[in-house]
Design a protein around this motif. Structure first.
Motif, PDB file in Angstrom:
ATOM      1  N   ASN A 167       0.811  -1.225   0.000  1.00 26.04           N
ATOM      2  CA  ASN A 167       0.000   0.000   0.000  1.00 26.04           C
ATOM      3  C   ASN A 167       0.841   1.271   0.000  1.00 26.04           C
ATOM      4  OD1 ASN A 167      -2.421  -1.373  -0.080  1.00 26.04           O
ATOM      5  ND2 ASN A 167      -2.532  -1.545   2.155  1.00 26.04           N
ATOM      6  N   GLU A 168       2.144   1.133  -0.143  1.00 30.66           N
ATOM      7  CA  GLU A 168       3.053   2.276  -0.275  1.00 30.66           C
ATOM      8  C   GLU A 168       3.870   2.092  -1.543  1.00 30.66           C
ATOM      9  OE1 GLU A 168       4.232   3.578   4.278  1.00 30.66           O
ATOM     10  OE2 GLU A 168       5.689   2.575   3.033  1.00 30.66           O
ATOM     11  N   ARG A 169       4.104   3.191  -2.225  1.00 29.90           N
ATOM     12  CA  ARG A 169       4.995   3.125  -3.383  1.00 29.90           C
ATOM     13  C   ARG A 169       5.856   4.379  -3.427  1.00 29.90           C
ATOM     14  NH1 ARG A 169       1.191   3.638  -8.789  1.00 29.90           N
ATOM     15  NH2 ARG A 169       0.455   5.764  -8.438  1.00 29.90           N
ATOM     16  N   PHE A 170       7.039   4.199  -4.009  1.00 29.48           N
ATOM     17  CA  PHE A 170       8.024   5.275  -4.052  1.00 29.48           C
ATOM     18  C   PHE A 170       8.505   5.486  -5.481  1.00 29.48           C
ATOM     19  CE2 PHE A 170       8.227   3.692   0.256  1.00 29.48           C
ATOM     20  CZ  PHE A 170       8.327   4.847   1.001  1.00 29.48           C
ATOM     21  N   LYS A 171       8.912   6.703  -5.738  1.00 36.19           N
ATOM     22  CA  LYS A 171       9.488   7.096  -7.018  1.00 36.19           C
ATOM     23  C   LYS A 171      10.673   7.998  -6.695  1.00 36.19           C
ATOM     24  CE  LYS A 171       8.126   9.200 -11.374  1.00 36.19           C
ATOM     25  NZ  LYS A 171       7.017   9.717 -12.168  1.00 36.19           N
ATOM     26  N   ALA A 172      11.770   7.842  -7.430  1.00 36.28           N
ATOM     27  CA  ALA A 172      12.973   8.635  -7.136  1.00 36.28           C
ATOM     28  C   ALA A 172      13.446   9.360  -8.391  1.00 36.28           C
ATOM     29  CB  ALA A 172      14.087   7.736  -6.609  1.00 36.28           C
ATOM     30  N   THR A 173      13.995  10.533  -8.169  1.00 39.46           N
ATOM     31  CA  THR A 173      14.666  11.297  -9.222  1.00 39.46           C
ATOM     32  C   THR A 173      16.031  11.692  -8.673  1.00 39.46           C
ATOM     33  OG1 THR A 173      12.567  12.171 -10.006  1.00 39.46           O
ATOM     34  CG2 THR A 173      14.551  13.319 -10.706  1.00 39.46           C
ATOM     35  N   VAL A 174      17.067  11.352  -9.433  1.00 39.43           N
ATOM     36  CA  VAL A 174      18.443  11.645  -9.024  1.00 39.43           C
ATOM     37  C   VAL A 174      19.016  12.679  -9.984  1.00 39.43           C
ATOM     38  CG1 VAL A 174      20.748  10.698  -8.674  1.00 39.43           C
ATOM     39  CG2 VAL A 174      18.756   9.337  -8.071  1.00 39.43           C
ATOM     40  N   TYR A 175      19.574  13.723  -9.433  1.00 42.12           N
ATOM     41  CA  TYR A 175      20.239  14.762 -10.199  1.00 42.12           C
ATOM     42  C   TYR A 175      21.730  14.713  -9.861  1.00 42.12           C
ATOM     43  CZ  TYR A 175      15.492  16.657 -10.331  1.00 42.12           C
ATOM     44  OH  TYR A 175      14.144  16.828 -10.490  1.00 42.12           O
ATOM     45  N   ILE A 176      22.561  14.504 -10.861  1.00 37.41           N
ATOM     46  CA  ILE A 176      24.011  14.576 -10.660  1.00 37.41           C
ATOM     47  C   ILE A 176      24.429  15.937 -11.190  1.00 37.41           C
ATOM     48  CG2 ILE A 176      26.230  13.539 -11.182  1.00 37.41           C
ATOM     49  CD1 ILE A 176      24.697  10.884 -11.510  1.00 37.41           C
ATOM     50  N   ASP A 228     -10.221   3.455  -0.518  1.00 36.49           N
ATOM     51  CA  ASP A 228     -10.951   3.431  -1.788  1.00 36.49           C
ATOM     52  C   ASP A 228     -10.106   2.911  -2.956  1.00 36.49           C
ATOM     53  OD1 ASP A 228      -9.212   5.538  -1.938  1.00 36.49           O
ATOM     54  OD2 ASP A 228     -10.687   7.011  -2.600  1.00 36.49           O
ATOM     55  N   GLY A 229      -8.836   2.586  -2.702  1.00 34.27           N
ATOM     56  CA  GLY A 229      -7.957   2.042  -3.745  1.00 34.27           C
ATOM     57  C   GLY A 229      -7.213   3.094  -4.550  1.00 34.27           C
ATOM     58  N   GLN A 230      -7.425   4.356  -4.235  1.00 37.12           N
ATOM     59  CA  GLN A 230      -6.767   5.445  -4.959  1.00 37.12           C
ATOM     60  C   GLN A 230      -5.437   5.786  -4.287  1.00 37.12           C
ATOM     61  OE1 GLN A 230      -7.894   6.941  -7.795  1.00 37.12           O
ATOM     62  NE2 GLN A 230      -9.505   5.391  -7.786  1.00 37.12           N
ATOM     63  N   TRP A 231      -4.453   6.110  -5.115  1.00 31.27           N
ATOM     64  CA  TRP A 231      -3.148   6.527  -4.597  1.00 31.27           C
ATOM     65  C   TRP A 231      -3.194   8.013  -4.277  1.00 31.27           C
ATOM     66  CZ3 TRP A 231       0.340   3.013  -3.281  1.00 31.27           C
ATOM     67  CH2 TRP A 231       0.319   1.775  -3.904  1.00 31.27           C
TER      68      TRP A 231
END
Length: 160
Positions: free
Chosen positions: A95-104, A126-129
């Motif tokens: 029920n948790e999700r992650f997204k990452a953005t890496v800037y060099i 309700d099933g919505q993120w």
């Protein structure tokens, strides 16, 4: 002095030709490696577009890809130093999700040459993120993991 047909025209033509050569030589440039002569500055190394080169630190780049290998990759731009992952949800916490953005941000191996942005969503009843605030410590831990891996890669490269 007798009149010679075309003598005057010949002098004018010679003058125009001499003036043209002087003007044309002003447009020429020297500076190519073979010591030759180039008209209008074409063909030299200074006249060509610079070759594309990676302007980010290679160790940070490789370490970022290694550290985020468990997450699906959306985009990776080695010239701009940008890595974007897709949403990742672990089997332990579906029920948790992650997204990452890496800037060099730098071509040197430095802690301030790296920036990680982490995004989190939780699934409601309700099933919505819905967006949630990730722990700031998680971003720091991710940055430290990337920096540690980059140092390991650099040391292994130095040692041979």
């Amino acid at each position: 002095m007798p009149f010679v047909r075309g003598a005057r025209l010949s002098k004018i033509s010679a003058g125009v030709l001499a003036l043209s050569l002087v003007s044309l030589s002003a447009c020429a440039s020297r500076g190519n490696d073979d010591g030759g002569f180039r008209l209008f500055g074409r063909g030299g190394a200074a006249d060509t577009a610079p070759a594309a080169s990676i302007s980010v630190n290679g160790y940070l780049w490789r370490a970022s890809l290694d550290t985020l290998a468990f997450m699906p990759l959306v985009s990776a731009d080695p010239y701009g130093g940008l890595i974007i992952t897709d949403w990742y949800s672990s089997a332990e916490l579906p029920n948790e999700r992650f997204k990452a953005t890496v800037y060099i941000l730098d071509s040197r191996l430095r802690a301030d040459g790296l920036n990680v942005a982490l995004f989190k969503q939780v699934r409601g009843a309700d099933g919505q993120w819905t967006d949630a605030q990730p722990s700031p410590q998680t971003e720091v831990d991710l940055e430290n993991a990337i920096l540690t891996r980059a140092r390991q890669l650099r040391l292994s490269n130095i040692r041979g």
